[in-house]
Design a protein around this motif. Structure first.
Motif, PDB file in Angstrom:
ATOM      1  N   THR A 195     -92.365  24.901   9.226  1.00  0.00           N
ATOM      2  CA  THR A 195     -91.088  24.479   8.290  1.00  0.00           C
ATOM      3  C   THR A 195     -91.397  25.855   8.386  1.00  0.00           C
ATOM      4  O   THR A 195     -92.310  26.708   7.647  1.00  0.00           O
ATOM      5  CB  THR A 195     -90.918  23.971   7.794  1.00  0.00           C
ATOM      6  N   ALA A 196     -91.424  26.331   7.046  1.00  0.00           N
ATOM      7  CA  ALA A 196     -90.767  27.871   6.403  1.00  0.00           C
ATOM      8  C   ALA A 196     -92.639  27.387   5.527  1.00  0.00           C
ATOM      9  O   ALA A 196     -92.990  26.817   5.477  1.00  0.00           O
ATOM     10  CB  ALA A 196     -89.987  28.185   5.047  1.00  0.00           C
ATOM     11  N   PRO A 197     -92.920  28.110   5.365  1.00  0.00           N
ATOM     12  CA  PRO A 197     -94.915  28.798   4.868  1.00  0.00           C
ATOM     13  C   PRO A 197     -94.381  28.702   3.531  1.00  0.00           C
ATOM     14  O   PRO A 197     -93.622  28.008   2.798  1.00  0.00           O
ATOM     15  CB  PRO A 197     -95.363  30.163   5.148  1.00  0.00           C
ATOM     16  N   GLY A 198     -95.716  27.767   3.046  1.00  0.00           N
ATOM     17  CA  GLY A 198     -95.750  27.152   1.314  1.00  0.00           C
ATOM     18  C   GLY A 198     -96.542  28.871   0.339  1.00  0.00           C
ATOM     19  O   GLY A 198     -96.222  29.634   1.105  1.00  0.00           O
ATOM     20  N   PRO A 199     -96.383  28.283  -0.817  1.00  0.00           N
ATOM     21  CA  PRO A 199     -96.672  29.789  -1.063  1.00  0.00           C
ATOM     22  C   PRO A 199     -97.635  30.661  -0.622  1.00  0.00           C
ATOM     23  O   PRO A 199     -98.002  31.670  -1.033  1.00  0.00           O
ATOM     24  CB  PRO A 199     -97.225  29.489  -2.807  1.00  0.00           C
ATOM     25  N   PHE A 212     -95.882  29.020  17.882  1.00  0.00           N
ATOM     26  CA  PHE A 212     -95.657  29.337  16.589  1.00  0.00           C
ATOM     27  C   PHE A 212     -97.044  28.345  15.342  1.00  0.00           C
ATOM     28  O   PHE A 212     -97.121  27.357  16.433  1.00  0.00           O
ATOM     29  CB  PHE A 212     -94.223  29.045  14.803  1.00  0.00           C
ATOM     30  N   ILE A 213     -97.462  28.937  13.899  1.00  0.00           N
ATOM     31  CA  ILE A 213     -97.945  28.567  13.494  1.00  0.00           C
ATOM     32  C   ILE A 213     -98.132  28.561  11.935  1.00  0.00           C
ATOM     33  O   ILE A 213     -97.948  29.850  11.774  1.00  0.00           O
ATOM     34  CB  ILE A 213     -99.786  28.399  14.317  1.00  0.00           C
ATOM     35  N   VAL A 214     -98.538  27.372  11.228  1.00  0.00           N
ATOM     36  CA  VAL A 214     -99.151  28.516   9.961  1.00  0.00           C
ATOM     37  C   VAL A 214    -100.020  28.191   9.576  1.00  0.00           C
ATOM     38  O   VAL A 214    -100.657  27.173  10.210  1.00  0.00           O
ATOM     39  CB  VAL A 214     -97.773  27.493   9.003  1.00  0.00           C
ATOM     40  N   GLY A 234    -104.559  36.340  18.118  1.00  0.00           N
ATOM     41  CA  GLY A 234    -104.137  38.057  17.530  1.00  0.00           C
ATOM     42  C   GLY A 234    -102.010  36.834  17.379  1.00  0.00           C
ATOM     43  O   GLY A 234    -101.604  36.482  17.845  1.00  0.00           O
ATOM     44  N   VAL A 235    -102.363  37.477  16.501  1.00  0.00           N
ATOM     45  CA  VAL A 235    -100.283  36.578  16.171  1.00  0.00           C
ATOM     46  C   VAL A 235     -99.719  37.975  14.919  1.00  0.00           C
ATOM     47  O   VAL A 235    -100.202  39.435  15.050  1.00  0.00           O
ATOM     48  CB  VAL A 235    -100.443  35.594  14.907  1.00  0.00           C
ATOM     49  N   GLU A 236     -98.687  37.798  15.020  1.00  0.00           N
ATOM     50  CA  GLU A 236     -97.458  38.130  14.374  1.00  0.00           C
ATOM     51  C   GLU A 236     -97.457  38.094  13.026  1.00  0.00           C
ATOM     52  O   GLU A 236     -96.720  36.703  13.359  1.00  0.00           O
ATOM     53  CB  GLU A 236     -96.358  38.517  14.947  1.00  0.00           C
ATOM     54  N   VAL A 237     -96.876  38.758  12.040  1.00  0.00           N
ATOM     55  CA  VAL A 237     -96.539  37.718  10.963  1.00  0.00           C
ATOM     56  C   VAL A 237     -94.637  38.059  10.741  1.00  0.00           C
ATOM     57  O   VAL A 237     -94.489  38.561  10.641  1.00  0.00           O
ATOM     58  CB  VAL A 237     -96.643  38.106   9.162  1.00  0.00           C
ATOM     59  N   ILE A 238     -94.602  36.532  11.184  1.00  0.00           N
ATOM     60  CA  ILE A 238     -93.198  36.172  11.126  1.00  0.00           C
ATOM     61  C   ILE A 238     -92.449  35.755   9.656  1.00  0.00           C
ATOM     62  O   ILE A 238     -91.229  36.580   9.023  1.00  0.00           O
ATOM     63  CB  ILE A 238     -92.599  34.925  11.867  1.00  0.00           C
ATOM     64  N   ALA A 239     -92.976  35.387   8.642  1.00  0.00           N
ATOM     65  CA  ALA A 239     -92.284  35.361   7.273  1.00  0.00           C
ATOM     66  C   ALA A 239     -94.088  34.562   6.079  1.00  0.00           C
ATOM     67  O   ALA A 239     -95.114  34.085   6.712  1.00  0.00           O
ATOM     68  CB  ALA A 239     -91.656  33.902   7.043  1.00  0.00           C
ATOM     69  N   VAL A 240     -93.221  34.359   5.262  1.00  0.00           N
ATOM     70  CA  VAL A 240     -95.067  34.886   4.363  1.00  0.00           C
ATOM     71  C   VAL A 240     -94.539  33.717   2.885  1.00  0.00           C
ATOM     72  O   VAL A 240     -93.210  34.290   2.414  1.00  0.00           O
ATOM     73  CB  VAL A 240     -96.053  35.679   4.260  1.00  0.00           C
ATOM     74  N   GLY A 241     -95.220  32.988   2.234  1.00  0.00           N
ATOM     75  CA  GLY A 241     -94.648  32.535   0.734  1.00  0.00           C
ATOM     76  C   GLY A 241     -94.820  33.405  -0.391  1.00  0.00           C
ATOM     77  O   GLY A 241     -95.027  34.885  -0.606  1.00  0.00           O
TER      78      GLY A 241
END
Length: 343
Positions: free
Chosen positions: A21-25, A121-123, A63-70
């Motif tokens: 799901t969407a990332p927390g704060p 994907f992973i949070v 090695g990852v790419e940031v997709i969304a942030v809190g």
């Protein structure tokens, strides 16, 4: 999303799981591009990894790419390429308060105690992301492995001019070698694998005379011959093999130290009079610290650490179940396998 799940020892399956799901704060959602395979993963596959339960999603070299942030995240932004620090610490135990989050009293490691990154994907906590605008995803996935060696060398407090011995020239041993050389030490390498010893000679530039095949004679005698009878002042065991770890007590010079980098799920014993007579120091080295990640990224960016020789095998995520068992075999020649996750 596509996910690799280690259902039981020897049973790695490609399956479909629900995307996070969407990332927390204070979290970030990241797309996984590259996943390094390490000894921890191999031990888990073979049913020999301590602190482990099944089923488990492996993968902590990412090695990852940031997709969304809190809403509260400021240290990374959408689109950033990052290495992941996979050690989830509490922040308030005595180890964390003393600047040792790598050995937090309630530490959880991605891919070991909790599900890791062998998926699309992973949070993760945003504070565990270390970005670079220059490094590739493969290079970023190697940062955690290099951190293990960097921290072990820091634990030994090496000084320039020392002669040290590294037992085991797998990925962890190689990371120790890399940072021992950077500290100005002469490095003697002991292994029983011809391919790994050749790698140290051909790709790391170590003299053939400083490479010891443990099958060809008494290791302590060979170390004495190479040190004019002095023996090494520091010995790093990166094998995770009980016999090797116990033999390591015979290799240091008087006043020297032993650093156990590899982990063995059982008891290790030693002769106490021999240990006391030479006033040896025994150190454990676990994981790496947050500052190691930034330091290593800087060293790779500056060209002082070369990651090109490391990766010997590559495969896409969907092909891994049919390949993984072979990757665990010494005769496969795997030094570092890298899993690619197509976007």
């Amino acid at each position: 999303m596509k996910t690799l799940v280690l259902q039981n020892p020897g049973s790695l399956e490609l399956t479909t799981t629900t995307p996070p799901t969407a990332p927390g704060p204070t979290e970030a959602l990241v797309r996984v591009h590259r996943i390094g395979v390490c000894g921890t993963d191999i031990h888990a596959f073979n049913g020999k990894q301590p602190f482990f339960s099944y089923p488990r999603i492996l993968g902590h070299e990412l090695g990852v790419e940031v997709i969304a942030v809190g809403d509260e995240v400021t240290q990374v932004a959408v689109g950033d390429r990052c290495a992941v620090e996979p050690y989830l610490n509490c922040g308030h135990c005595i180890a964390c308060r003393r600047g040792k989050p790598n050995c937090c009293a309630s530490l959880s490691v991605l891919g070991v105690h909790v599900d890791g990154g062998q998926r699309e994907f992973i949070v993760v906590p945003a504070a565990k992301l270390h970005r670079s605008s220059e490094l590739s995803y493969e290079q970023l996935a190697l940062v955690e492995t290099l951190g293990i060696g960097a921290h072990a060398v820091d634990r030994a407090e090496l000084a320039a001019g020392e002669t040290v011995a590294v037992l085991g020239a797998g990925p962890i041993g190689l990371s120790v070698i890399q940072f021992a050389l950077a500290a100005g030490a002469r490095v003697l390498v002991i292994d029983i694998n011809d391919t790994r010893l050749a790698f140290c000679r051909e790709r790391l530039g170590l003299p053939a005379a400083d490479l010891i095949d443990a099958r060809t004679g008494d290791v302590a005698d060979q170390l004495r011959a190479l040190t004019e009878g002095d023996l090494p002042t520091a010995v790093f065991d990166a094998t995770g093999n009980s016999r090797s770890m116990m033999n390591a007590f015979t290799y240091p010079a008087p006043g020297g130290r032993i650093v156990f980098v590899g982990l063995f799920p059982g008891e290790v014993t030693f002769d106490d009079p021999n240990f006391h007579r030479r006033e040896l120091t025994l150190l454990a080295s676990r994981n790496a610290r947050p500052e190691d990640f930034g330091r290593i990224i800087g060293l790779i960016e500056a060209g002082r650490v070369d990651t090109k020789p490391w990766i010997t095998h590559r495969a896409e995520l969907s092909a891994v179940p049919s390949l993984f068992a072979d990757w665990t075999k010494p005769e496969s020649g795997v030094l570092k396998a890298m899993i690619e996750v197509p976007a």
